[in-house]
Enzyme design. Structure first.
Site, short mmCIF file in Angstrom:
data_model
loop_
_atom_site.label_atom_id
_atom_site.label_comp_id
_atom_site.label_asym_id
_atom_site.label_seq_id
_atom_site.Cartn_x
_atom_site.Cartn_y
_atom_site.Cartn_z
N GLY A 57 1.11 -1.28 0.26
CA GLY A 57 -0.17 -0.32 0.08
C GLY A 57 0.59 1.15 -0.13
O GLY A 57 0.32 2.63 -0.14
N LYS A 108 10.86 0.39 9.47
CA LYS A 108 10.41 1.14 9.61
C LYS A 108 9.76 1.46 11.27
O LYS A 108 10.21 0.22 11.40
CB LYS A 108 9.06 1.61 9.21
CG LYS A 108 9.20 2.25 7.23
CD LYS A 108 8.90 2.75 6.22
CE LYS A 108 7.42 2.08 6.28
NZ LYS A 108 7.30 0.16 5.79
N HIS A 220 -0.58 4.66 7.26
CA HIS A 220 -1.70 3.74 7.05
C HIS A 220 -2.75 4.85 7.16
O HIS A 220 -3.71 4.46 7.58
CB HIS A 220 -0.94 3.10 8.40
CG HIS A 220 -0.44 2.51 8.15
ND1 HIS A 220 1.03 2.78 8.46
CD2 HIS A 220 1.22 1.36 7.11
CE1 HIS A 220 2.23 2.06 8.53
NE2 HIS A 220 2.61 1.02 8.06
N ASP A 402 -19.58 29.20 -23.39
CA ASP A 402 -17.71 31.01 -23.31
C ASP A 402 -18.43 31.08 -24.93
O ASP A 402 -17.43 31.93 -24.74
CB ASP A 402 -16.70 30.33 -22.99
CG ASP A 402 -15.84 29.95 -23.66
OD1 ASP A 402 -16.30 29.20 -24.90
OD2 ASP A 402 -14.89 29.15 -23.28
N MET A 494 -17.65 26.94 -37.42
CA MET A 494 -17.38 28.33 -38.00
C MET A 494 -17.27 28.22 -39.22
O MET A 494 -17.38 28.46 -40.35
CB MET A 494 -16.26 29.17 -37.45
CG MET A 494 -15.12 28.44 -37.28
SD MET A 494 -14.36 29.52 -35.76
CE MET A 494 -13.91 30.66 -36.86
N PRO A 556 -22.87 27.26 -32.70
CA PRO A 556 -22.54 29.62 -31.90
C PRO A 556 -21.35 29.45 -33.10
O PRO A 556 -21.97 31.36 -33.51
CB PRO A 556 -22.48 29.47 -30.73
CG PRO A 556 -22.26 28.26 -30.36
CD PRO A 556 -22.76 26.75 -31.32
#
Length: 570
Positions: A57, A108, A220, A402, A494, A556
């Site tokens: 993990g 660790k 964890h 927009d 367009m 548009p």
């Protein structure tokens, strides 16, 4: 339960390790164990072997750090669970039998890891192996660490690298233990997260409100030292570094101005790379302002907590020797290609290139007069501002709503430009100048498309002002738009209006054609074509991703082009 892309919940740790080994010819699995070893084990004969590991993990930790110049092997537990004594012992035996001159376990600081690795170490010693263990606790979160001590987090990766470079150089077990223990004391790490994480098949480990972040949490999903409102990246980084170096914090890292450090900006798994880059820049700036020299900076995912959207900062106070060990070569897959040089926000910028001198293209007496140009452009601008809302409305169904704003921005930019200087009367220069204005100010794809159109049209008008030149200019502009935009007539863009108008303008090539009558026909064709886009399927542009097969209203962009041509004719 959050979604996960796994094959089975129970097999996810095995599958992840198997995937890594499948993709890396330098790795091998140890039969019957979730242990990854270097494929060239005979190469460690007479050298110290390094083993590490812990829960799964945290990928790419730890298996990503197996390779020449780093770890000899790693032992992986289930997700967030310590590996078993049996698997650790099997890994120790494998490297001992390969002829290692001593074995170092880098662990660790978590109770489960200490117990399982420690038990395996005792059994291996009883079998006659020369095994030592270094426990890394680099977490700076807790001002008064409890009995368990400081957690081992991302700083452990730097310890893997230092130990690996020493072992590769032929150092003895005693020397490696001594140097690694000293390096581990000079490392501090602190995490910060915007989200929890969840073990496959389980609910998230904790909850954070929409506007909260957690400081000092473990890898964890265990709690941190404090919860606070979400801060901007620079403030968050400042808070982290303050906490890490605060002398009243028993687990702080002593940093004095003039210190040299190796910085690791570690993605805890689910932060975007964009955010990580912002945090990295903020960390470098903040350290520099405290007079700290950043000898090396590593940015990426080094030790994660599944999909946690967070970051940890690791600092290792480093002298030249340590920096040399960080720079040493390794074949480990997850160790980045670290540039051998310091990090700084004060890099000199490359000077901007100077624009070449423009050839004056004043063609006096050609084309319409300046006053007429201004009148036409003013009409075009007011038309675009009038239809702004209509264009936005049409764009909402298919795009991002927009289109009107973009065209209105263009109109305002053209007005501003005319106010600042009289527009050139020569057609080629006029269109060229308009292209510059739109490219700089209009934005969106439309700005670039109009810019392409006008630039190409201007080129074919150079030195000409006869009627057929305008037909050629229209064709050249459309050709440039199609070449880069990828649309064709009939794709509901367009271009539909433009191509219809261009078709009508071809009549300008006939001798004795009446330009005004031809332009009027072109405007009509453009308007009809814009209306016809109502019944077309989008074949290009953002609208082409919309599922509904018919958008039931005109495009548009096509409407805007027809309106511009109409304004020119008035």
């Amino acid at each position: 339960v959050p979604k996960k892309l796994v094959t089975t919940v129970s097999g996810c740790a095995d599958d992840a390790v198997a995937g890594l080994v499948a993709c890396n010819p330098g790795l091998r699995l140890l039969q019957g164990h979730r242990v990854v070893l270097r494929s060239d084990l005979p190469a460690i004969r007479g050298r110290v072997a390094l083993l590490s590991g812990g829960g799964s993990g945290h990928e790419p930790a730890h298996a990503g750090y197996v390779g020449k110049g780093m770890l000899t092997g790693v032992v992986a537990g289930a997700v967030f669970a310590s590996p078993s004594v049996g698997s650790v012992l099997a890994a120790i035996r494998a490297v001992a039998q390969a002829g290692a001159a001593g074995i170092l376990l880098i662990v660790k600081n978590y109770t489960g890891d200490r117990l399982n690795f420690g038990m395996a170490l005792e059994r291996a010693r009883a079998e006659g192996a020369d095994v030592r263990m270094v426990v890394v606790g680099d977490d700076c979160a807790f001002a008064t660490p409890g009995k368990a001590g400081r957690r081992g987090i991302c700083g452990t990766v730097l310890i893997h690298k230092v130990a690996g470079a020493l072992a590769e150089a032929g150092a003895s077990l005693d020397e490696i233990v001594e140097k690694v223990t000293a390096a581990a004391k000079a490392v501090g790490t602190l995490g910060l997260s915007l989200s929890p994480c969840s073990i496959p098949g389980s609910k998230p480990s904790f909850q954070l409100a929409e506007d909260e972040m957690e400081l000092g949490l473990g890898i964890h999903g265990e709690a941190g030292v404090r919860r606070m409102k979400v801060l901007p990246a620079d403030k968050a980084v400042e808070t982290m570094l303050e906490h890490m170096t605060d002398p009243s914090n028993a687990s702080h890292l002593s940093l004095t101005p003039g210190s040299s450090v190796v910085l690791v900006v570690n993605n805890l798994g689910g932060l975007s790379c964009l955010e990580l880059g912002i945090v990295a820049g903020a960390a470098v700036r903040c350290l520099e302002s405290r007079g700290i020299r950043i000898a090396r900076a590593l940015v990426g995912s080094f030790m994660t907590a599944l999909e946690m959207a967070g970051v940890s900062l690791t600092l290792m106070v480093a002298d030249e020797e340590l920096v040399g060990l960080i720079d040493a070569k390794t074949t480990a897959m997850a160790w980045p290609n670290v540039p051998a040089g310091p990090a700084t926000t004060r890099r000199e910028e490359v000077p901007a290139p100077t624009e070449g001198p423009r050839k004056p293209q004043d063609e006096p007496g050609m084309g319409p007069s300046t006053a007429r140009v201004q009148r036409v452009l003013e009409r075009v601008c007011s038309t675009l501002l009038d239809i702004q809302d209509k264009l936005n409305e049409l764009d909402r169904g298919a795009g991002d709503g927009d289109c009107g704003h973009t065209h209105a921005r263009a109109a305002r930019a053209i007005r501003e430009w005319m106010r600042s200087r009289p527009p050139p009367a020569a057609p080629a220069q006029l269109l060229s100048a308009l292209a510059d204005v739109l490219l700089e100010q209009m934005g969106g794809s439309s700005g670039v498309l109009y810019g392409l159109f006008l630039t190409a049209a201007a080129r074919s008008l150079r030195g000409r002002s006869d009627s057929p030149a305008w037909a050629d200019a229209m064709d050249a502009g459309i050709e440039a738009m199609q070449r880069y935009g990828g649309a064709a007539p009939g794709d509901r863009t367009m271009l539909d209006s433009l191509c219809a108008a261009a078709q009508a303008l071809h009549s300008l090539r006939a001798p004795g054609a009446d330009p005004l009558r031809v332009l009027a026909a072109a405007v009509q064709s453009a308007e009809a074509a814009a209306e016809a886009t109502r019944h077309m399927e989008a074949g290009a542009g953002r609208a082409s991703y919309i599922r509904s097969s018919r958008l039931e209203q005109p495009d548009p962009g096509a409407v805007a082009v027809a309106a511009v041509l109409g304004a020119v004719l008035e």
